[in-house]
Design an enzyme around this catalytic site. Structure first.
Site, mmCIF file in Angstrom:
data_model
loop_
_atom_site.group_PDB
_atom_site.id
_atom_site.type_symbol
_atom_site.label_atom_id
_atom_site.label_comp_id
_atom_site.label_asym_id
_atom_site.label_seq_id
_atom_site.Cartn_x
_atom_site.Cartn_y
_atom_site.Cartn_z
ATOM 1 N N GLY A 113 83.943 53.785 47.432
ATOM 2 C CA GLY A 113 84.894 53.301 46.583
ATOM 3 C C GLY A 113 85.709 52.108 47.231
ATOM 4 N N GLY A 114 85.184 51.428 48.017
ATOM 5 C CA GLY A 114 86.029 50.501 48.907
ATOM 6 C C GLY A 114 86.153 49.154 48.635
ATOM 7 N N TYR A 130 89.851 65.483 35.805
ATOM 8 C CA TYR A 130 89.844 64.669 36.762
ATOM 9 C C TYR A 130 90.902 65.625 37.843
ATOM 10 C CZ TYR A 130 92.794 61.350 39.801
ATOM 11 O OH TYR A 130 93.069 60.482 40.943
ATOM 12 N N THR A 173 91.116 69.068 37.710
ATOM 13 C CA THR A 173 90.667 69.947 38.238
ATOM 14 C C THR A 173 89.604 69.593 39.376
ATOM 15 O OG1 THR A 173 90.512 70.926 35.771
ATOM 16 C CG2 THR A 173 88.569 71.697 37.552
HETATM 17 N N1 LIG Z 1 96.326 55.073 42.376
HETATM 18 C C1 LIG Z 1 96.839 56.210 42.294
HETATM 19 O O1 LIG Z 1 98.092 56.213 41.837
HETATM 20 C C2 LIG Z 1 96.180 57.403 42.929
HETATM 21 C C3 LIG Z 1 96.972 58.626 42.800
HETATM 22 C C4 LIG Z 1 96.580 59.767 43.269
HETATM 23 C C5 LIG Z 1 95.207 59.731 43.862
HETATM 24 N N2 LIG Z 1 94.301 58.462 43.927
HETATM 25 C C6 LIG Z 1 93.122 58.663 44.512
HETATM 26 O O2 LIG Z 1 92.788 57.820 45.494
HETATM 27 C C7 LIG Z 1 91.706 57.279 45.494
HETATM 28 C C8 LIG Z 1 91.522 55.742 45.177
HETATM 29 O O3 LIG Z 1 92.353 55.483 43.909
HETATM 30 P P1 LIG Z 1 92.180 54.115 43.131
HETATM 31 O O4 LIG Z 1 93.588 54.141 42.427
HETATM 32 O O5 LIG Z 1 92.267 52.914 44.381
HETATM 33 O O6 LIG Z 1 90.938 54.102 42.387
HETATM 34 P P2 LIG Z 1 90.480 52.881 41.786
HETATM 35 O O7 LIG Z 1 89.707 53.254 40.507
HETATM 36 O O8 LIG Z 1 91.419 51.723 41.648
HETATM 37 O O9 LIG Z 1 89.266 52.502 42.734
HETATM 38 C C9 LIG Z 1 88.199 53.333 42.961
HETATM 39 C C10 LIG Z 1 87.005 52.446 43.481
HETATM 40 O O10 LIG Z 1 85.747 53.455 43.537
HETATM 41 C C11 LIG Z 1 84.587 52.633 42.653
HETATM 42 N N3 LIG Z 1 83.708 53.445 41.977
HETATM 43 C C12 LIG Z 1 84.154 54.349 40.856
HETATM 44 N N4 LIG Z 1 82.897 54.744 40.445
HETATM 45 C C13 LIG Z 1 82.084 54.687 41.417
HETATM 46 C C14 LIG Z 1 80.756 55.145 41.492
HETATM 47 N N5 LIG Z 1 80.148 55.709 40.380
HETATM 48 N N6 LIG Z 1 80.072 54.708 42.482
HETATM 49 C C15 LIG Z 1 80.794 54.060 43.397
HETATM 50 N N7 LIG Z 1 81.731 53.323 43.358
HETATM 51 C C16 LIG Z 1 82.700 53.867 42.529
HETATM 52 C C17 LIG Z 1 85.350 51.481 41.802
HETATM 53 O O11 LIG Z 1 84.498 50.601 41.468
HETATM 54 C C18 LIG Z 1 86.635 51.309 42.653
HETATM 55 O O12 LIG Z 1 86.607 50.380 43.496
HETATM 56 C C19 LIG Z 1 91.022 58.170 44.363
HETATM 57 O O13 LIG Z 1 90.208 59.172 44.854
HETATM 58 C C20 LIG Z 1 91.917 58.435 43.321
HETATM 59 O O14 LIG Z 1 91.610 59.510 42.572
HETATM 60 C C21 LIG Z 1 94.977 57.349 43.548
#
Ligand SMILES: NC(=O)c1ccc[n+]([C@@H]2O[C@H](COP(=O)([O-])OP(=O)(O)OC[C@H]3O[C@@H](n4cnc5c(N)ncnc54)[C@H](O)[C@@H]3O)[C@@H](O)[C@H]2O)c1
Length: 253
Positions: free
Chosen positions: A18-19, A160, A162
């Site tokens: 997910g980069g 999510y 869970t």
């Molecule tokens: N943003 C927040 O406030 C927050 C809070 C707590 C935890 N997190 C965790 O941090 C991590 C990153 O969060 P974020 O906010 O940057 O998320 P985001 O949704 O902005 O980015 C996630 C990335 O994963 C990619 N992705 C999604 N489904 C995919 C799939 N099936 N195959 C390949 N790639 C896929 C997306 O295209 C995206 O580039 C996640 O694990 C999220 O649960 C985020």
């Protein structure tokens, strides 16, 4: 503010899921700035290719491989392809997820399985796939992404939360399993990270102000704040830190 550059990360092969956007993109940029060899997977081709173009001047330009990691065979193939290009993986960052909102009554068995596939299952199979590579290198670091959402009992996201709680069990057991091979396994639990996607889909200006007010540190939590924690957990500076969850939330929880 000035920030650390970790010599141990230079030239190290790093695989990030997910980069292409959000926190994942900040980590791709941060590891590239530490001269690591970065490969990342995502389904968002346009954002990922734009990120690679942005980082073309890095010592090692990041490698983007399109992969839907709900398809475990494709994920395994992407990890093998990345290793063939950048070397045996020394750092795995299990970042990808989808924090879709849902009401309890609307959750079907199929929805539940999809939520586990995008938020949990790939973390185990990516770790399993890099294990022999890290063992061959004499060690490695795995960083799994949890969230404070399950700790605070976040609503409208029960599948999510869970999955994100399960990431902690996964992390602690993998740390035990892989420790004899000098592979460290830790988790990061971000708080309310203000990414473009969060602003587009879920957060109003009032929500953001409310989060900032509830934190101990009164500014927005940014993707770069999370990326710097990941660098530390990946680098040799944290050599005896394993089986832990690092909460990066500005004191929100
Ligand atoms: N943003 C927040 O406030 C927050 C809070 C707590 C935890 N997190 C965790 O941090 C991590 C990153 O969060 P974020 O906010 O940057 O998320 P985001 O949704 O902005 O980015 C996630 C990335 O994963 C990619 N992705 C999604 N489904 C995919 C799939 N099936 N195959 C390949 N790639 C896929 C997306 O295209 C995206 O580039 C996640 O694990 C999220 O649960 C985020």
């Amino acid at each position: 503010m000035t920030h650390a550059i970790y010599p141990s990360l230079a030239d190290r092969p790093v695989f990030i899921t997910g980069g292409g956007s959000g926190i994942g993109a900040a980590m791709v940029a941060a590891f590239a700035a530490n001269h690591a060899r970065v490969a990342f997977v995502d389904i968002d081709t346009a954002a990922s290719e734009a990120l690679v173009a942005d980082l073309h001047a890095a010592r090692h330009a990041p490698l983007f491989l399109r992969c839907d990691l709900t398809d475990i065979a494709a994920l395994r193939a992407a990890i093998a392809a990345a290793a063939a290009r950048i070397g045996d993986i020394g750092v795995l960052v299990n970042n990808a997820a989808n924090d879709e909102r849902h009401d309890v009554d609307a959750v079907t068995p199929e929805y539940w399985d999809r939520a586990m596939a995008v938020n949990l299952r790939h973390q185990f199979f990516a770790a399993q796939a890099v294990h022999p590579q890290m063992r061959a290198r004499g060690g490695g670091a795995i960083i799994n992404f949890s969230s404070i959402a399950w700790m605070v009992g976040g609503g409208r996201m029960i599948a999510y939360t869970t999955a994100k709680a399960a990431v902690m069990g996964l992390t602690r057991s993998l740390a035990r399993e892989f420790g004899p091979d000098n592979i460290r396994v830790n988790a990061i639990a971000p708080g309310a990270v203000i990414t473009p996607r969060q602003l587009r889909l879920w957060l109003s200006d009032g929500d953001v102000a409310n989060f900032v007010a509830r934190q101990c540190i009164g500014r927005r939590l940014l993707a770069e704040d999370i990326a710097r924690a990941a660098l530390f957990l990946a680098a040799d500076d944290s050599a005896m830190v394993t089986k832990q969850c690092l909460i990066v939330d500005g004191g929100l929880r």
